[in-house]
Design an enzyme around this catalytic site. Structure first.
Site, short mmCIF file in Angstrom:
data_model
loop_
_atom_site.label_atom_id
_atom_site.label_comp_id
_atom_site.label_asym_id
_atom_site.label_seq_id
_atom_site.Cartn_x
_atom_site.Cartn_y
_atom_site.Cartn_z
N HIS A 50 0.74 -1.13 -0.11
CA HIS A 50 -0.10 -0.22 0.16
C HIS A 50 0.83 1.27 0.00
CE1 HIS A 50 1.22 0.01 4.41
NE2 HIS A 50 0.54 -1.11 4.57
P1 TYD Z 1 -1.36 -2.71 7.94
O1 TYD Z 1 -0.79 -1.57 7.93
O2 TYD Z 1 -2.39 -3.00 7.07
O3 TYD Z 1 -0.14 -3.95 7.67
P2 TYD Z 1 0.06 -4.78 6.31
O4 TYD Z 1 0.02 -3.72 5.27
O5 TYD Z 1 1.36 -5.24 6.46
O6 TYD Z 1 -1.01 -5.83 6.10
O7 TYD Z 1 -1.88 -3.29 9.35
C1 TYD Z 1 -2.55 -4.46 9.60
C2 TYD Z 1 -3.65 -4.21 10.70
O8 TYD Z 1 -3.11 -3.61 11.88
C3 TYD Z 1 -4.76 -3.23 10.27
O9 TYD Z 1 -5.78 -4.04 10.24
C4 TYD Z 1 -4.45 -2.13 11.06
C5 TYD Z 1 -3.56 -2.54 12.21
N1 TYD Z 1 -2.95 -1.64 12.68
C6 TYD Z 1 -3.17 -0.70 13.89
O10 TYD Z 1 -4.02 -1.13 14.50
N2 TYD Z 1 -2.35 0.13 14.26
C7 TYD Z 1 -1.17 0.15 13.58
O11 TYD Z 1 -0.26 1.10 13.95
C8 TYD Z 1 -0.89 -0.41 12.41
C9 TYD Z 1 0.51 0.04 11.73
C10 TYD Z 1 -1.53 -1.30 11.91
#
Ligand code: TYD
Length: 135
Positions: A50
């Protein structure tokens, strides 16, 4: 546009063990609002496909190794991280994912924003359209 780049952190060599550190607005070029870390990644998994509208980040691999693939709408670059005293600065508006995690890799991500789902661009076509409109 700001560029994605590897920045070297201070390294205090010591016979008792080495030490590195970073400070907000100094070793990382933004005010730190949040940190999170990625660990226990099963072999072959990919994380983080993303971009962010606002968030800037700094990715440090504290232990192990991984590759960060960044795409600015035109060109793709791969950065292999495997030292705890280097970090990858990723400005806002860059599509990025992490892959090729070695077993037991621990990656620390330092962010310029609090968590906000509305800051994510998770759709690649939407990202490409945004980049077209910028140019
Ligand atoms: P995400 O940033 O979408 O990780 P990836 O792109 O590697 O899959 O985060 C995964 C999940 O964690 C998403 O549901 C949101 C949650 N999250 C938080 O609640 N707080 C945070 O600081 C981060 C980075 C993620």
């Amino acid at each position: 546009m700001e560029k994605v780049e590897i920045l070297q952190l201070p390294k205090i060599l010591d016979e008792r063990g080495n030490l590195s550190f970073l400070e907000s607005n100094a070793h990382v070029p933004f005010e730190i609002k949040r940190t999170f870390w990625i660990y226990d990644v099963p072999g072959g998994e990919i994380r983080g496909g993303h971009a962010f509208k606002e968030q800037k980040e700094f990715i440090i691999v504290l232990s192990g190794s991984l590759d960060v693939i960044v795409f600015d709408g035109e060109k793709e670059q791969k950065f292999s991280l495997n030292r705890s005293y280097y970090g990858l600065y990723v400005p806002s508006g860059i599509w990025r994912h992490m892959e090729n995690f070695a077993t037991n890799t621990l990656a620390l991500v330092i962010s310029s924003t609090s968590y906000d789902e509305n800051d994510y661009i998770r759709d690649k076509d939407e990202y490409l359209k945004m980049k077209e409109n910028e140019s």
